[in-house]
Design an enzyme around this catalytic site. Structure first.
Site, PDB file in Angstrom:
ATOM      1  N   GLN A 141      30.054  51.425  33.596  1.00  0.00           N
ATOM      2  CA  GLN A 141      30.618  50.124  33.972  1.00  0.00           C
ATOM      3  C   GLN A 141      31.970  49.897  33.305  1.00  0.00           C
ATOM      4  OE1 GLN A 141      28.916  46.259  32.524  1.00  0.00           O
ATOM      5  NE2 GLN A 141      28.196  46.141  34.631  1.00  0.00           N
ATOM      6  N   GLY A 142      33.006  49.687  34.116  1.00  0.00           N
ATOM      7  CA  GLY A 142      34.337  49.404  33.585  1.00  0.00           C
ATOM      8  C   GLY A 142      34.714  47.961  33.842  1.00  0.00           C
ATOM      9  N   SER A 159      34.696  45.111  30.862  1.00  0.00           N
ATOM     10  CA  SER A 159      35.393  44.519  29.709  1.00  0.00           C
ATOM     11  C   SER A 159      36.665  45.290  29.386  1.00  0.00           C
ATOM     12  CB  SER A 159      34.491  44.540  28.474  1.00  0.00           C
ATOM     13  OG  SER A 159      33.367  43.742  28.667  1.00  0.00           O
ATOM     14  N   SER A 165      29.295  52.164  28.296  1.00  0.00           N
ATOM     15  CA  SER A 165      28.193  53.050  27.927  1.00  0.00           C
ATOM     16  C   SER A 165      28.134  54.240  28.875  1.00  0.00           C
ATOM     17  CB  SER A 165      26.856  52.296  27.991  1.00  0.00           C
ATOM     18  OG  SER A 165      26.874  51.222  27.108  1.00  0.00           O
ATOM     19  N   GLU A 202      19.175  40.556  38.786  1.00  0.00           N
ATOM     20  CA  GLU A 202      18.398  40.434  37.566  1.00  0.00           C
ATOM     21  C   GLU A 202      17.398  39.316  37.814  1.00  0.00           C
ATOM     22  OE1 GLU A 202      16.512  40.132  34.793  1.00  0.00           O
ATOM     23  OE2 GLU A 202      17.883  38.554  34.203  1.00  0.00           O
TER      24      GLU A 202
END
Lengths: 314, 387
Positions: free
Chosen positions: B128-129, B131, B163, B249
């Site tokens: 995931q890019g 932040s 991550s 979610e």
């Protein structure tokens, strides 16, 4: 699994809220604070007629035939409205003490530690005891929870013995008291949010300041966790879940009222604001049936028991 | 309010238990925490087994290749896999929980066919890019630029806290395709792209955490060319596209962890009993309280899952309430663990010491406690936004 209130439970809540808002709204609350009585016999009978005390008596025996989850919902509403009187003891006495189910009798209990008894002068009976003990009135911190100090009497159940120790009453009493606490906790969130939205300082509502809004958010977090714990305990009836519910609800109510008082600022320290009534009653309830120390010790014992068993799924 | 499971749910649980009992002993040894290629292979291998057994993408919609399971079945799946000690979602996290669901909801037929099956089969890893060094809690202020050049975007900027970047095949990347101006507020002008991690100009620099391991990385982008066809959703609509992901979610984010924390409490009680610390009433009462709190957090999970089930899978905002309570309880848990251990808690050989260190991220990651309190105060309680 469907761990959400049923349609009937939602309707029940709405009905009780309507009844209490009409019959024991803010004016009635303040009137009883100023001039009493702590237990309004007329209101007590109306609660009885509405099924408040006979809620869990089977329909075949003239009751409403509902269970602990419904009782939790109803007591949450009573806690929200700050209805005074030995609601939990009289509810537990329904079907045991004549008149309790109908609300024609007021029944208190030795649910406090030490030698204090609440509502002794107003009561017709003490749950699980023969007759009413003699007692000396004590100046009570909560204006709507009069207290008496009683002396031990041979044979009869007495306060020093704890709340009818070892009986089934303790767990149910703790659970329903926890439900009262949750209602009060959620009410203090509402009061704090309303005040923070109206009161302006430095050119904006104080609720726009993060120091204030974060305090309100934490109040809600504690109240929501406690509410779920109370409902779960009402569904399962397990002693550990009841202890957890009481522990978390006591904290949600006491800390909620404290935080609400802080949001109110100087007004929170006045007799006129209702905040102190929530706080003082929350303090009383925290001492009833199961204290934090007792709940934590009970939970610790249960934790150790479960830890010494092999994991069933492991 | 019903806490009993239906016959169908009990049957689902029984079959899952049976499969786990048969499958877990066949797994290879776990790789060491610093062996990233090994971790990738292990996590993908586990995903492949789930796929073959019909448990992959359990909570994904059926038309995206998922199983269309109810939130309660997903809860049971997470509870049982944790209890059985099954591998964590690991390197499959972003693919299964963020990027995949986004593509399922917003992607074209071609994009779904290209990217979803490899996630479910355990062939490809996503990272995931989102932040950036200057865009953390204020994510919408991100500055990584994407400039159109024919049928490509040319991207320059940097991302952080990514991550699995070292072993990922794809990155779900948020870029600015339109500069912020008086007419364009910061939430507009963002686009969502799938970027291949082996594209020229992508540099990954691992970040070492206070726990000593490299759990995430910085990703530097220097004129990286990404096909326009890799954009999911409309240009400049990436903020909304990203928020769609969050709606996948369903109150189940921390199910496995709550189960694990309750097991840890049991271990703490046994250890305290054995080393005599149990006789300290202050410590014993703290353990009792935590036991009560984690029991309540489990019930709150069931409450949120039931709520999302009633609303057709859309989660409530109760997730913020849960995260606030849970992240603080988890930190308290490992502080108490240190009290149980005494000076031994200073040794990294103690499993609870590493957990204590990693628990420090819980009040920061996935929305700090301060941001969560803003959400609770403004969106649930309706308090005014600050100036």
């Amino acid at each position: 699994m469907d761990f959400q209130p049923t349609e009937e439970q939602r309707d029940l809540r709405a009905g009780v809220r309507d009844l209490l808002e009409g019959r024991y709204g803010r004016e009635a609350l303040r009137a009883s604070v100023d001039s009493g009585p702590a237990v309004d016999r007329g209101l007590w009978r109306e609660l009885g007629a509405a099924g408040f005390f006979a809620l869990r008596i089977p329909e075949s025996e003239g009751g409403v035939g509902l269970g602990l989850p419904e009782a939790a919902v109803v007591f949450e509403e009573a806690g929200r409205a700050l209805v005074p009187g030995p609601l939990v003891a009289t509810h537990l006495a329904a079907g045991v003490v004549p008149g309790a189910a109908a609300g024609t009798a007021v029944v208190t209990a030795f649910d406090l530690g030490g030698d204090l008894v609440a509502y002794l002068a107003e009561a017709d009976a003490v749950l699980g005891a023969d007759g009413l003990p003699d007692g000396e009135p004590v100046r009570a911190a909560d204006p709507l929870t009069p207290l008496h100090r009683v002396r031990r009497r041979g044979g009869a159940a007495a306060p020093g013995d704890g709340p009818a120790q070892g009986s089934a009453y303790v767990s149910e009493g703790a659970l329903l008291t926890a439900a009262l606490q949750v209602g009060s906790a959620l009410r203090t969130v509402e009061l704090a949010v309303r005040y923070a939205g109206e009161r302006e300082q430095f050119g904006q509502p104080i609720g726009a300041f993060q120091a204030v809004k974060h305090s309100c958010a934490q109040m809600l977090v504690r109240a929501e966790v406690a509410r779920t714990a109370v409902y779960a305990a009402a569904v399962t009836g397990e002693p550990g879940e009841v202890a957890a519910a009481k522990l978390l609800a006591d904290e949600a109510a006491v800390r909620g009222a404290r935080d609400c008082l802080q949001v109110y600022g100087g007004m929170g320290f006045t007799w006129e604001a209702d905040v102190h009534l929530h706080l003082k009653r929350a303090w009383v309830r925290a001492e009833q049936w199961r204290t934090a120390a007792e709940a934590e010790e009970l939970l610790a014992a249960e934790l150790l028991d479960s830890a010494e068993l092999p994991d069933p799924a492991g | 309010m019903d806490l009993t499971y239906t016959a169908e749910e009990r049957d689902f649980r029984a079959r899952l238990r049976e499969w786990l009992a048969k499958t877990l002993p066949e797994l290879p040894a776990r790789p060491s925490p610093d062996d990233w290629p090994g971790r990738r292979a292990y996590d993908l291998g586990w995903q492949r087994r789930l796929y073959e057994a019909g448990y992959a993408g359990l909570h994904w919609p059926v038309d995206a290749g998922g199983r269309g399971a109810t939130p309660t079945q997903h809860l049971i799946f997470l509870e049982e896999t944790e209890r059985a000690g099954a591998p964590y979602v690991g390197a499959n996290f972003v693919g299964l929980l963020h990027a995949g669901p986004t593509i399922a909801a917003e992607g074209t037929a071609g994009q779904r066919a290209r990217w979803l099956p490899p996630v479910l089969r355990g062939d490809e890893v996503w990272c995931q890019g989102f932040s950036e060094p200057d865009a953390g809690s204020d994510l919408a202020s991100l500055r990584t630029r994407a400039v159109r050049d024919g049928d490509h975007y040319v991207i320059t900027g940097s991302k952080i806290w990514t991550s699995h970047a070292e072993v990922a095949d794809w990155c779900e990347l948020l870029v600015r395709t339109q500069p912020v101006s008086a007419e364009v507020p910061k939430h507009r002008g963002i686009s969502w792209l799938a970027m291949p991690m082996d594209a020229p100009g992508v540099t990954v620099r691992p970040l070492r955490t206070l726990a000593g391991s490299t759990e995430f990385a910085e990703v530097f982008l220097d004129e990286v060319r990404v096909p326009v066809a890799n954009r999911v959703g409309a240009e400049n609509d990436g903020w909304r596209v990203t928020m769609v992901t969050l709606s996948f979610e369903r109150g189940t984010a921390f199910v496995g962890e709550v189960v694990a924390c309750r097991r840890t409490l049991g271990g703490l009680a046994r250890t305290a009993k054995a080393n005599g610390r149990w006789d300290d009433p202050v410590l014993r009462r703290r353990l009792g309280r935590l036991y009560g709190e984690f029991g309540a957090l489990w019930r709150l999970t069931q409450w949120n899952v039931s709520e999302s089930e009633r609303s057709g899978g859309v989660p409530g905002i109760g997730g913020s309430v849960f995260k606030l309570a849970y992240s603080h309880a988890r930190q308290e848990l490992y502080d108490v663990a240190a009290e149980v251990l005494g000076a031994a808690s200073l040794s990294l050989d103690e499993e609870w010491t590493l957990e204590r260190l990693s628990s420090l991220s819980y009040t920061i990651a996935a929305g700090t406690s301060q941001i969560q309190r803003n959400i609770v105060a403004e969106r649930i309680l309706g308090l005014p936004k600050g100036r």
